[in-house]
Design an enzyme around this catalytic site. Sequence first.
Site, mmCIF file in Angstrom:
data_model
loop_
_atom_site.group_PDB
_atom_site.id
_atom_site.type_symbol
_atom_site.label_atom_id
_atom_site.label_comp_id
_atom_site.label_asym_id
_atom_site.label_seq_id
_atom_site.Cartn_x
_atom_site.Cartn_y
_atom_site.Cartn_z
ATOM 1 N N GLY A 30 0.802 -1.233 0.000
ATOM 2 C CA GLY A 30 0.000 0.000 0.000
ATOM 3 C C GLY A 30 0.824 1.268 0.000
ATOM 4 O O GLY A 30 0.511 2.222 -0.712
ATOM 5 N N ARG A 321 8.425 -11.004 2.296
ATOM 6 C CA ARG A 321 9.287 -11.227 3.471
ATOM 7 C C ARG A 321 9.629 -12.701 3.690
ATOM 8 O O ARG A 321 9.521 -13.227 4.807
ATOM 9 C CB ARG A 321 8.601 -10.670 4.710
ATOM 10 N N GLU A 390 -9.381 -0.458 -4.520
ATOM 11 C CA GLU A 390 -9.041 -0.600 -5.941
ATOM 12 C C GLU A 390 -10.114 -1.423 -6.659
ATOM 13 O O GLU A 390 -10.494 -1.108 -7.794
ATOM 14 C CB GLU A 390 -7.663 -1.276 -6.086
ATOM 15 N N ASP A 508 1.303 33.289 40.819
ATOM 16 C CA ASP A 508 0.605 32.047 41.211
ATOM 17 C C ASP A 508 1.611 31.127 41.906
ATOM 18 O O ASP A 508 2.830 31.280 41.725
ATOM 19 C CB ASP A 508 0.044 31.419 39.924
ATOM 20 N N TYR A 509 1.117 30.159 42.664
ATOM 21 C CA TYR A 509 2.069 29.304 43.399
ATOM 22 C C TYR A 509 2.288 27.941 42.711
ATOM 23 O O TYR A 509 3.314 27.709 42.092
ATOM 24 C CB TYR A 509 1.599 29.122 44.854
ATOM 25 N N ASP A 689 0.066 29.262 35.701
ATOM 26 C CA ASP A 689 0.181 28.128 34.778
ATOM 27 C C ASP A 689 -1.139 27.528 34.338
ATOM 28 O O ASP A 689 -1.180 26.815 33.348
ATOM 29 C CB ASP A 689 1.003 27.010 35.419
HETATM 30 P P1 ADP Z 1 -0.421 -4.068 2.063
HETATM 31 O O1 ADP Z 1 0.020 -2.661 2.034
HETATM 32 O O2 ADP Z 1 -0.476 -4.661 3.426
HETATM 33 O O3 ADP Z 1 0.337 -4.938 1.132
HETATM 34 P P2 ADP Z 1 -2.776 -3.061 0.663
HETATM 35 O O4 ADP Z 1 -4.016 -3.767 0.236
HETATM 36 O O5 ADP Z 1 -3.020 -1.794 1.377
HETATM 37 O O6 ADP Z 1 -1.930 -4.097 1.514
HETATM 38 O O7 ADP Z 1 -1.900 -2.715 -0.609
HETATM 39 C C1 ADP Z 1 -1.497 -3.671 -1.537
HETATM 40 C C2 ADP Z 1 -1.065 -2.967 -2.811
HETATM 41 O O8 ADP Z 1 -0.276 -3.884 -3.568
HETATM 42 C C3 ADP Z 1 -2.234 -2.576 -3.666
HETATM 43 O O9 ADP Z 1 -2.036 -1.273 -4.154
HETATM 44 C C4 ADP Z 1 -2.267 -3.601 -4.800
HETATM 45 O O10 ADP Z 1 -2.675 -3.084 -6.019
HETATM 46 C C5 ADP Z 1 -0.834 -4.063 -4.883
HETATM 47 N N1 ADP Z 1 -0.830 -5.505 -5.211
HETATM 48 C C6 ADP Z 1 -1.504 -6.449 -4.573
HETATM 49 N N2 ADP Z 1 -1.300 -7.639 -5.165
HETATM 50 C C7 ADP Z 1 -0.476 -7.452 -6.179
HETATM 51 C C8 ADP Z 1 0.119 -8.311 -7.137
HETATM 52 N N3 ADP Z 1 -0.092 -9.608 -7.173
HETATM 53 N N4 ADP Z 1 0.920 -7.764 -8.027
HETATM 54 C C9 ADP Z 1 1.156 -6.447 -7.995
HETATM 55 N N5 ADP Z 1 0.630 -5.600 -7.119
HETATM 56 C C10 ADP Z 1 -0.178 -6.095 -6.202
HETATM 57 C C1 G6P Z 2 2.787 -2.727 4.084
HETATM 58 C C2 G6P Z 2 3.681 -1.790 4.844
HETATM 59 C C3 G6P Z 2 4.704 -1.126 3.918
HETATM 60 C C4 G6P Z 2 5.431 -2.186 3.136
HETATM 61 C C5 G6P Z 2 4.452 -3.107 2.419
HETATM 62 C C6 G6P Z 2 5.133 -4.224 1.670
HETATM 63 O O1 G6P Z 2 2.007 -1.991 3.230
HETATM 64 O O2 G6P Z 2 2.903 -0.800 5.492
HETATM 65 O O3 G6P Z 2 5.622 -0.355 4.646
HETATM 66 O O4 G6P Z 2 6.306 -1.599 2.203
HETATM 67 O O5 G6P Z 2 3.552 -3.660 3.356
HETATM 68 O O6 G6P Z 2 5.986 -4.927 2.507
HETATM 69 P P1 G6P Z 2 7.566 -5.019 2.255
HETATM 70 O O7 G6P Z 2 8.104 -5.662 3.480
HETATM 71 O O8 G6P Z 2 7.705 -5.847 1.034
HETATM 72 O O9 G6P Z 2 8.105 -3.648 2.057
#
Ligand code: ADP
Ligand code: G6P
Length: 735
Positions: A30, A321, A390, A508-509, A689
Amino acid sequence: MGKTIIISNRLPVQLQINNGTITAVPSVGGLATGMKSVHSGGDSLWIGWSGLTDEQIPEELVKDIDIALAKHGSSKVCLTADEVEGFYYGFSNRTVWPLFHYFLEYSEFELDSWETYKAVNQKFADAILEKATDDDTIWVHDYQLMLVPQMVRERRPEISIGFFLHIPFPSFEIFRTLPWREEVLMGLLGADLIGFHTYDYERHFLSSVRRLLGLEVSFNDISLDDRVIKVDSFPMGIDYKKFSEAAKEHNNSTEKQKSELQKRLDTHKKSAPDAKFLLSIDRLDYSKGIAKRIYAFEYFLNKYPQYKEKVRLVLLAVPSRSNVPQYQLLKKEVDELVGRINGEFSTVSWTPIWYFYRSMPFENLIDLYTSSDIAWLTPLRDGMNLVAKEYIATRVDKTGVLILSEMAGSANEMNESLLINPNNFEQISDALHTAINMPKAEQQRRNTILQKRLERYNVEKWANDFMNSLLDQKKKDHTYISRRLSVDLMNIVTKDFSQSKKSLLFIDYDGTLAGFHNDPQKAAPDDALYELLDKISSRPGTDMYLISGRDKETFTKWFLPKKYNMITEHGVWISQGGEEFRMLENVKKDWMEKIQPVLESFVDRTPGSFIEEKNYSLAWHYRNTDPDFGQKRATELNTVLTSLIGTDDLSVLNGNKVMEIKSSNVNKGRAAMRVFSEDDYDFVFAIGDDWTDEFMFQELPESAVTVKVGRQKTQARYYVDSIKNVRDLLDRFTI
Ligand code: ADP
Ligand code: G6P
């Protein structure tokens, strides 16, 4: 106006090196996808990690890496493999991520990774300091960089810093388990503005600040030293236009322009026109509830067997990860579960779950969003969840149903979706049933509302709101600074005082000359204070008054032998030049027996609080209570008292952790004015204060030098930060 510097661990692209060639792949998640739109629209520099460790970058490619990143308006922070291990896989994703998502049992508290986290945060801070000028605005993102704001602030006290947390902030009970909790909070408080996705996260953060650091929080302002930090919620939006336009274009594409994935989806649609596509998209993360969702799907197929062969779950899990053991275990669990369920339920013409474990290009995401009848997102805990938004944005004809976990931050704004508890399989099965059978008109009604909201509060608006709020905060902070009683101003005030023929001082105290104690009797004056007051009060032509809410008995004991002038109980009593106290106001006290039992009932129900009985007023002290609870009870007591005292001539004063009930015609302002009118003064000074001192600041003539101790809102002309500053100022009056 300077530039904006965005800092996050992930850059908008991740670099990869294959056979000596550098490729840039868009980052998932995100933060990166959301901020990408903000970044591309303005004058900003994005600082972050390239995705490659120092060991992975050959000497000869270092320059090319910089060039590749510069194309995306980015600049890198170099990390070694060890640093990535301790900072990213370690403290960020084995300690903070599980803890903040309420997976306490997954959280590891390792001193080594904490040390690396600190060192790497310092690297990010140094990278900012290298690029930033004082005019720039720094916007730090997310849980990987929580110490950066303070590290930058230390070296650039005047620079504007915002911080946004993209994940939940947990309740105090969870957060307190972190061994380095105070350091993390102090790191964040280096910012001028701290943003969260929802009000709940904001509330949890403020509660931790109050309880762990004991800082004063007034609404959503935190006072720390000479700064005020604002905390607020800004629910992150998406680039609505980008998704809806892409969907429109997709829907108009010819057969030839279609992707392989879309062709496959179309074939299945054609072969079973009644069958529904259920879509689930997440990073493969335990917080997303993917395994539970598969179990729930099995439960649904058993509860409503009529839908076998009629629904297909498209399960897209993005690798994430994968060096962290919990993620490896989850991968194994999901693989096995999908295998077992497909083995159990599949028929010749139907596979219940289509499982993809990979990242997909944007076009394929649009294929999936536009082809799915239902989006099914059931995180166990999620800061926001942008996928939900989305999906809705791509529904050009407004059909489609969103089933969303109420544990996602986005659920707060998406009430028109089918909200479910991800642990309640009965409810989930019924929601799936409802979604499959929802009439088209109902789908469109719901999505019309959702789309309007998402279009209006898009990611650009989100970023602008945050930046404007940061700008306002900085301006506000400067108004505070302009009122600070600086050394220069102090010199002017001292000079006016020393040249005056007849001067009047109100001091004031508690909270001004002496600090607060749990037991008010323990805040007795020290020898240095007596010496200071002796000197001031004996100066020819000076009328010094100690003016306090204290009872006259205490002040008689402490100050009568010194013959100081005194006004006590907010103006009920006065004593001049060592005379016994006499009444300055005629006040009634028959109301006290009615109010006393009410206060007693609050003392019984609020451990640590107590009543102070004065001659003409009653005070309920709650300094020793749990801060949140005490504040809650104070609000409750205020409501009770306001309705009780009705038309009586009483008022409730909200002091510093004390509520005092007293006659309305008594206040420090009125008392001060009575003294003021008795002579011809050419220098008037008042310092205090709390709230009760505001009456003085208001009533005294405009020419008076009025000084507030602390940085809360005030009618005073100036402020000083602490009791120590008060004594320094008064010391100057003795020279
Ligand atoms: P998080 O930030 O925890 O991963 P979110 O749903 O807030 O979860 O954001 C995920 C973002 O990653 C979205 O903008 C989405 O479009 C993108 N995303 C999710 N799945 C895929 C994928 N398979 N390939 C590319 N982008 C992806
Ligand atoms: C969440 C976290 C972001 C992170 C993303 C993807 O959206 O809030 O900080 O970038 O996940 O995880 P990654 O470990 O691949 O950066």
